[in-house]
Scaffold this motif. Sequence first.
Motif, mmCIF file in Angstrom:
data_model
loop_
_atom_site.group_PDB
_atom_site.id
_atom_site.type_symbol
_atom_site.label_atom_id
_atom_site.label_comp_id
_atom_site.label_asym_id
_atom_site.label_seq_id
_atom_site.Cartn_x
_atom_site.Cartn_y
_atom_site.Cartn_z
ATOM 1 N N ALA A 10 0.830 -1.210 0.000
ATOM 2 C CA ALA A 10 0.000 0.000 0.000
ATOM 3 C C ALA A 10 0.862 1.256 0.000
ATOM 4 N N ARG A 11 1.920 1.262 0.802
ATOM 5 C CA ARG A 11 2.813 2.429 0.850
ATOM 6 C C ARG A 11 3.532 2.641 -0.475
ATOM 7 N N THR A 17 1.738 6.649 -7.152
ATOM 8 C CA THR A 17 0.749 7.551 -7.734
ATOM 9 C C THR A 17 1.034 9.014 -7.409
ATOM 10 N N ALA A 18 1.871 9.265 -6.425
ATOM 11 C CA ALA A 18 2.207 10.637 -6.032
ATOM 12 C C ALA A 18 3.580 11.006 -6.596
ATOM 13 N N ARG A 19 3.698 12.206 -7.065
ATOM 14 C CA ARG A 19 4.999 12.659 -7.563
ATOM 15 C C ARG A 19 5.865 13.054 -6.380
ATOM 16 N N GLY A 20 7.160 12.843 -6.531
ATOM 17 C CA GLY A 20 8.064 13.251 -5.470
ATOM 18 C C GLY A 20 9.255 12.319 -5.334
ATOM 19 N N ASP A 21 10.177 12.750 -4.515
ATOM 20 C CA ASP A 21 11.389 11.991 -4.215
ATOM 21 C C ASP A 21 11.161 11.320 -2.869
ATOM 22 N N GLY A 33 25.086 -12.982 -1.843
ATOM 23 C CA GLY A 33 25.811 -12.119 -2.771
ATOM 24 C C GLY A 33 25.659 -10.667 -2.362
ATOM 25 N N ALA A 34 26.087 -9.800 -3.258
ATOM 26 C CA ALA A 34 26.085 -8.380 -2.952
ATOM 27 C C ALA A 34 24.890 -7.625 -3.525
ATOM 28 N N ALA A 35 23.951 -8.299 -4.163
ATOM 29 C CA ALA A 35 22.798 -7.634 -4.766
ATOM 30 C C ALA A 35 21.894 -7.038 -3.691
ATOM 31 N N THR A 36 21.524 -5.765 -3.909
ATOM 32 C CA THR A 36 20.673 -5.041 -2.970
ATOM 33 C C THR A 36 19.762 -4.116 -3.762
ATOM 34 N N TRP A 37 18.528 -3.979 -3.301
ATOM 35 C CA TRP A 37 17.573 -3.082 -3.931
ATOM 36 C C TRP A 37 16.880 -2.271 -2.853
ATOM 37 N N LEU A 38 16.708 -0.971 -3.105
ATOM 38 C CA LEU A 38 15.902 -0.096 -2.256
ATOM 39 C C LEU A 38 14.760 0.408 -3.128
ATOM 40 N N PHE A 39 13.524 0.094 -2.768
ATOM 41 C CA PHE A 39 12.392 0.493 -3.593
ATOM 42 C C PHE A 39 11.520 1.508 -2.868
ATOM 43 N N SER A 40 11.090 2.509 -3.638
ATOM 44 C CA SER A 40 10.243 3.559 -3.080
ATOM 45 C C SER A 40 8.858 3.593 -3.712
ATOM 46 N N GLU A 41 8.666 2.920 -4.860
ATOM 47 C CA GLU A 41 7.393 3.006 -5.563
ATOM 48 C C GLU A 41 7.024 1.673 -6.202
ATOM 49 N N LEU A 42 5.726 1.472 -6.374
ATOM 50 C CA LEU A 42 5.187 0.321 -7.086
ATOM 51 C C LEU A 42 4.140 0.838 -8.050
ATOM 52 N N ASP A 43 4.230 0.436 -9.317
ATOM 53 C CA ASP A 43 3.241 0.840 -10.314
ATOM 54 C C ASP A 43 1.914 0.160 -10.054
#
Length: 130
Positions: A10-11, A17-21, A33-43
């Motif tokens: 939900a977040r 849907t909201a614009r912004g950083d 391994g060293a793979a890392t992801w930081l996610f801020s949005e979901l379509d």
Amino acid sequence: MQLLTPDLRARLLANGTARGDHAPVVKFFSPVGAATWLFSELDEDGDSLFGLCDLGFGCPELGSASLVEITAVSLPFGLSIERDLSFEGRFPLTIYADAARLCGSITEDKARLEAAATIRAQEKPALPPP
């Protein structure tokens, strides 16, 4: 492990849907391994995540990734991609990206993130605000 709880989904959708950083909502990582992801949005499609992606080759970059594909990754020893249960995004995603470019990988080091925020604040915007 379920990568996205209903609250996290939900977040992420709200940010999508909201614009912004936005600050990152969730952190995924490879336990082998060293793979890392930081996610801020979901379509709205429920699959396309946007955030900072680092596959461990020293080239972290902003972009999109598929939740379905990340969930389907099969690692050695029967492991899979995991969610960092203690992660809390404290800075906007661009600050994490700036710090990652300086360090060569995603970092949560407070001093490095604050330094990246200070540098960004001192830069003059290329375009006037709308």
